[in-house]
Scaffold this active site. Structure first.
Site, PDB file in Angstrom:
ATOM      1  CE  LYS A  61       0.707 -12.541  -1.145  1.00 25.21           C
ATOM      2  NZ  LYS A  61      -0.385 -12.737  -0.614  1.00 25.21           N
ATOM      3  CB  CYS A  83     -12.822 -17.554  -0.221  1.00 24.10           C
ATOM      4  SG  CYS A  83     -11.649 -17.225   1.141  1.00 24.10           S
ATOM      5  CG  HIS A  85      -1.837  -1.165   1.325  1.00 27.81           C
ATOM      6  ND1 HIS A  85      -1.768  -2.083   2.338  1.00 27.81           N
ATOM      7  CD2 HIS A  85      -2.824  -1.591   0.518  1.00 27.81           C
ATOM      8  CE1 HIS A  85      -2.694  -3.013   2.166  1.00 27.81           C
ATOM      9  NE2 HIS A  85      -3.348  -2.743   1.053  1.00 27.81           N
TER      10      HIS A  85
HETATM   11  N1  MSP Z   1     -10.314  -2.816  -2.240  1.00 23.02           N
HETATM   12  C1  MSP Z   1      -9.643  -3.371  -3.356  1.00 23.02           C
HETATM   13  C2  MSP Z   1      -9.390  -2.344  -4.429  1.00 23.02           C
HETATM   14  C3  MSP Z   1     -10.605  -1.673  -4.961  1.00 23.02           C
HETATM   15  S1  MSP Z   1     -10.209  -0.364  -6.030  1.00 23.02           S
HETATM   16  C4  MSP Z   1     -11.677   0.202  -6.545  1.00 23.02           C
HETATM   17  C5  MSP Z   1      -8.304  -3.964  -2.915  1.00 23.02           C
HETATM   18  N2  MSP Z   1      -7.794  -3.504  -1.748  1.00 23.02           N
HETATM   19  S2  MSP Z   1      -6.431  -3.981  -1.044  1.00 23.02           S
HETATM   20  O1  MSP Z   1      -6.407  -3.391   0.271  1.00 23.02           O
HETATM   21  O2  MSP Z   1      -6.295  -5.395  -1.139  1.00 23.02           O
HETATM   22  O3  MSP Z   1      -5.250  -3.242  -1.766  1.00 23.02           O
HETATM   23  C6  MSP Z   1      -5.019  -3.476  -3.030  1.00 23.02           C
HETATM   24  C7  MSP Z   1      -3.877  -2.715  -3.654  1.00 23.02           C
HETATM   25  O4  MSP Z   1      -2.647  -2.922  -2.970  1.00 23.02           O
HETATM   26  C8  MSP Z   1      -3.747  -3.284  -5.038  1.00 23.02           C
HETATM   27  O5  MSP Z   1      -3.450  -2.301  -5.989  1.00 23.02           O
HETATM   28  C9  MSP Z   1      -2.614  -4.262  -4.868  1.00 23.02           C
HETATM   29  O6  MSP Z   1      -1.942  -4.514  -6.060  1.00 23.02           O
HETATM   30  C10 MSP Z   1      -1.749  -3.512  -3.874  1.00 23.02           C
HETATM   31  N3  MSP Z   1      -0.847  -4.441  -3.233  1.00 23.02           N
HETATM   32  C11 MSP Z   1      -1.136  -5.439  -2.357  1.00 23.02           C
HETATM   33  N4  MSP Z   1       0.015  -6.132  -2.077  1.00 23.02           N
HETATM   34  C12 MSP Z   1       1.049  -5.602  -2.765  1.00 23.02           C
HETATM   35  C13 MSP Z   1       2.419  -5.820  -2.851  1.00 23.02           C
HETATM   36  N5  MSP Z   1       3.026  -6.777  -2.159  1.00 23.02           N
HETATM   37  N6  MSP Z   1       3.152  -5.017  -3.670  1.00 23.02           N
HETATM   38  C14 MSP Z   1       2.593  -3.958  -4.368  1.00 23.02           C
HETATM   39  N7  MSP Z   1       1.312  -3.719  -4.295  1.00 23.02           N
HETATM   40  C15 MSP Z   1       0.494  -4.554  -3.559  1.00 23.02           C
HETATM   41  O7  MSP Z   1      -7.781  -4.778  -3.624  1.00 23.02           O
END
Ligand code: MSP
Length: 476
Positions: A299, A128, A22
Site C-alpha cells: 500500500k 474511530c 482517486h
Molecule cells: N467517501 C467515500 C465514498 C462514498 S461513495 C458514495 C470514500 N471516499 S475516499 O476518498 O476514501 O475514496 C474512495 C475511493 O478511492 C474508493 O473507491 C477507493 O477504493 C478508492 N481508492 C482509495 N485508495 C485506492 C488505491 N490505492 N487504489 C485504487 N483505488 C483506491 O470512500
C-alpha cells in the site's frame, strides 16, 4: 432517441489532496464515458465530494478556516487534477450543497420512513474518527483502531436505524440473477457470501453535535443523517431526485454503472440497493468493483516512502502516459502495481517505441511520397473493440489496440513500402495509403484512452504531416 449511459465515481472525502487511487478511479470512469460517447450514446458522468463528516470539521478547525472556505480550496485541487488528466465529468455534486443534494437526501429518508423501514434504537459501538467508522470489539486491537492504532471512542447513543436485514433475500436474488450485475465475478461471489450470512440493520443517524454541518433528520433536529442516506444518495440527488427539476433523474436513472473500489463494495452492493428497494426506486444496472493500486507490492504510504503522486507523474510524462498506464497495465478486476521503474519501462516500450515511433514512420513515408492527405474512409468495424468495454475489460481493449499497432509495425517490416515506392510508385503509394488509413483507425480507437494523442494523430493524418517532435520522447 439515443441510448443513455449514466456512470458515477465514488464521491471522495475532501480530506486533502487526491492520490493515485482517486486518479485511477476517475480515469476509468472517463475512459468508459468516452467509449460510450464514441458509440453516439447520451452520456452522463457524475463525480463529487463527501463533505458531511466529523473529520472535515476537524481539519477546517485546525487550519483556522470555515468549512466553506476549506472545502472550496480542496475542491480547486480536485478540479486541477481532473483537468490535468483530461477528465471530463458532467457534474460535480457536493453533499454540503443544500440546494442540490439535501432535498434528495431528505426525500429519500422520508420514503424509507413511509415504508416503515426506519426506527429508533440504542446504538453502542467503538468509533474511530480517522476512519469515520465503527469497529466491533472483534475487529479492534486492544480497543484500538486497526488502521490508525489510536484508542477508539466508546459511543452509546440513541440513533435511527434502517431495516437492512429485511432486504437480504431480495438483494441476493437480484445479484445472483445479474439483474444487479456485479463485476468481476469474484466480487459478486464475495457479496453473495456476505448476504448468505445475513445483513444486520444499520445505524442511520448521528447526534448533531458530532457533525454540526450534516443534514438534519426530518422532524428531529437533534440528529443528522448518517453517511448511508447522505453520501450514497448523491447518485440521485445530483440528477434532481427530491427537487422540482428532476429531468436528469427521469432521463438517466437507473445508473448504467457505479464504479467503486473493493473497499466500498458492501455499501454499494448491499446498503444502497436495500435503500432503493425500500424507496420503490429502480436498482442500478451494474457495479464495477476495481482493485487497489499498490507500489512495489505494498500500500502506498509516507512511512514506506513509496507514494507516487499523480501530479508529479503527469508533470514528468504527460497526461496520456498516466492514462495509458492506468488503462493497460492494471486490470480493473484486481489489485495492480505501480512503480517508477515499471512506469518508465512501459512508457518507453509502448508509447515512445510503440505508437510514437509508428506515427513518425508512417507520416514520414506519407508526407514524403503522397502529394495530398489520404481520403479517410470511415474507420474499421469497432464491434470487437467495444465488446471489451462492454465487459469492462479495459486492459484487454488497450491490448487490442496495441496488437493493431504491432500489425502495422510488421506490415512495414515485411512489405518495406519505403523501398517499394522507389521502384514501383503506384504499388508503394497504395501501401502507404493503406498504412495511413489503418493508423487513422488506430487513432480513433485510442481516443478514449489517450485523447490528446489521438487528436494529434488525426490532425497529422488530415494535414499529411510528420510530427515536428516525436509524440512521446524516450526517457533514459
Ligand atoms: N467517501 C467515500 C465514498 C462514498 S461513495 C458514495 C470514500 N471516499 S475516499 O476518498 O476514501 O475514496 C474512495 C475511493 O478511492 C474508493 O473507491 C477507493 O477504493 C478508492 N481508492 C482509495 N485508495 C485506492 C488505491 N490505492 N487504489 C485504487 N483505488 C483506491 O470512500
Amino acid at each position: 432517441m439515443s441510448k443513455s449511459f449514466y456512470i458515477t465515481s465514488p464521491i471522495f472525502y475532501p480530506n486533502g489532496n487526491l492520490h493515485m487511487g482517486h486518479a485511477y478511479t476517475m480515469t476509468l470512469c472517463d475512459i468508459l464515458t468516452r467509449v460510450h460517447k464514441l458509440q453516439n450514446e447520451d452520456t452522463y458522468f457524475l463525480t463529487g465530494s463527501d463533505d458531511n463528516t466529523g473529520k472535515i470539521l476537524k481539519i477546517a478547525e485546525e487550519k483556522g478556516e470555515s468549512i466553506t472556505e476549506y472545502l472550496s480550496s480542496v475542491k480547486k485541487g480536485f478540479e486541477g487534477l481532473y483537468s490535468s488528466l483530461d477528465i471530463n465529468y458532467d457534474q460535480f455534486i457536493s453533499t454540503s450543497d443544500k440546494d442540490r443534494h439535501w432535498p434528495g437526501a431528505v426525500a429519500l429518508w422520508n420514503r424509507l420512513l413511509s415504508s416503515g423501514d426506519i426506527y429508533k434504537s440504542k446504538y453502542e459501538g467503538l468509533y474511530c474518527v480517522g476512519c469515520e467508522a465503527f469497529y466491533t470489539e472483534k475487529d479492534s486491537v486492544d480497543s484500538k483502531c486497526p488502521v490508525h492504532l489510536t484508542l477508539l471512542d466508546k459511543i452509546e447513543e440513541e440513533n435511527y436505524f434502517f431495516k437492512l436485514s429485511k432486504y437480504t433475500e431480495i438483494i441476493k436474488q437480484k445479484i445472483s440473477s445479474d439483474e444487479l450485475l456485479i463485476v468481476p465475478n469474484t466480487r459478486k461471489n464475495e457479496i453473495l457470501a456476505l448476504l448468505e450470512r445475513g445483513l444486520e440493520d444499520v445505524s442511520f443517524s448521528r447526534p448533531i453535535k458530532n457533525v454540526p454541518h450534516g443534514i438534519p433528520v426530518p422532524g428531529d433536529e437533534s440528529q443528522v443523517i448518517y453517511v448511508w442516506c447522505d453520501a450514497l444518495v448523491n447518485y440521485i440527488s445530483a440528477l434532481g431526485f427530491g427537487n422540482d427539476h428532476d429531468e436528469l433523474f427521469k432521463k438517466f436513472w437507473p445508473a448504467s454503472v457505479h464504479i467503486v473500489g473493493k473497499d466500498i463494495i458492501r455499501f454499494h452492493a448491499a446498503i444502497w440497493p436495500a435503500m432503493l428497494l425500500s424507496a420503490g426506486l429502480t436498482l442500478p444496472k451494474s457495479i464495477l468493483v476495481h482493485g487497489m493500486i499498490t507500489s512495489g507490492g505494498h500500500k502506498m504510504s509516507k512511512s514506506l516512502g513509496n507514494v507516487i503522486d499523480p501530479v508529479e507523474l503527469i508533470n514528468s510524462y504527460g497526461k496520456d502516459a498516466v492514462r495509458y498506464y492506468i488503462a493497460r497495465e492494471i486490470s480493473p478486476f484486481e489489485d495492480g502495481d505501480l512503480t517508477m521503474d515499471r512506469f518508465k519501462d512501459s512508457y518507453n516500450a509502448n508509447l515512445a517505441n510503440g505508437i510514437g515511433n509508428l506515427v513518425s514512420r508512417i507520416m514520414k513515408m506519407s508526407s514524403d511520397n503522397l502529394t495530398s492527405p489520404v481520403d479517410i474512409v470511415e474507420f474499421e468495424d469497432m464491434e470487437e473493440y467495444f465488446g471489451f468495454y462492454e465487459r469492462f475489460e479495459i486492459d484487454k481493449a488497450a491490448d487490442y489496440v496495441w496488437s493493431k499497432i504491432g500489425e502495422l509495425d510488421s506490415y512495414i517490416q515485411t512489405n518495406q513500402p519505403f523501398k517499394v515506392v522507389k521502384t514501383d510508385k503506384i504499388a508503394g503509394e497504395k501501401m502507404i495509403t493503406e498504412l495511413v488509413t489503418r493508423l487513422y483507425s488506430i487513432a480513433k480507437m485510442l481516443s478514449p484512452i489517450l485523447p490528446e494523442t489521438s487528436a494529434k494523430i488525426i490532425e497529422l493524418v488530415k494535414a499529411n504531416k510528420t510530427p515536428i517532435t516525436p509524440l512521446f520522447i524516450r526517457k533514459d
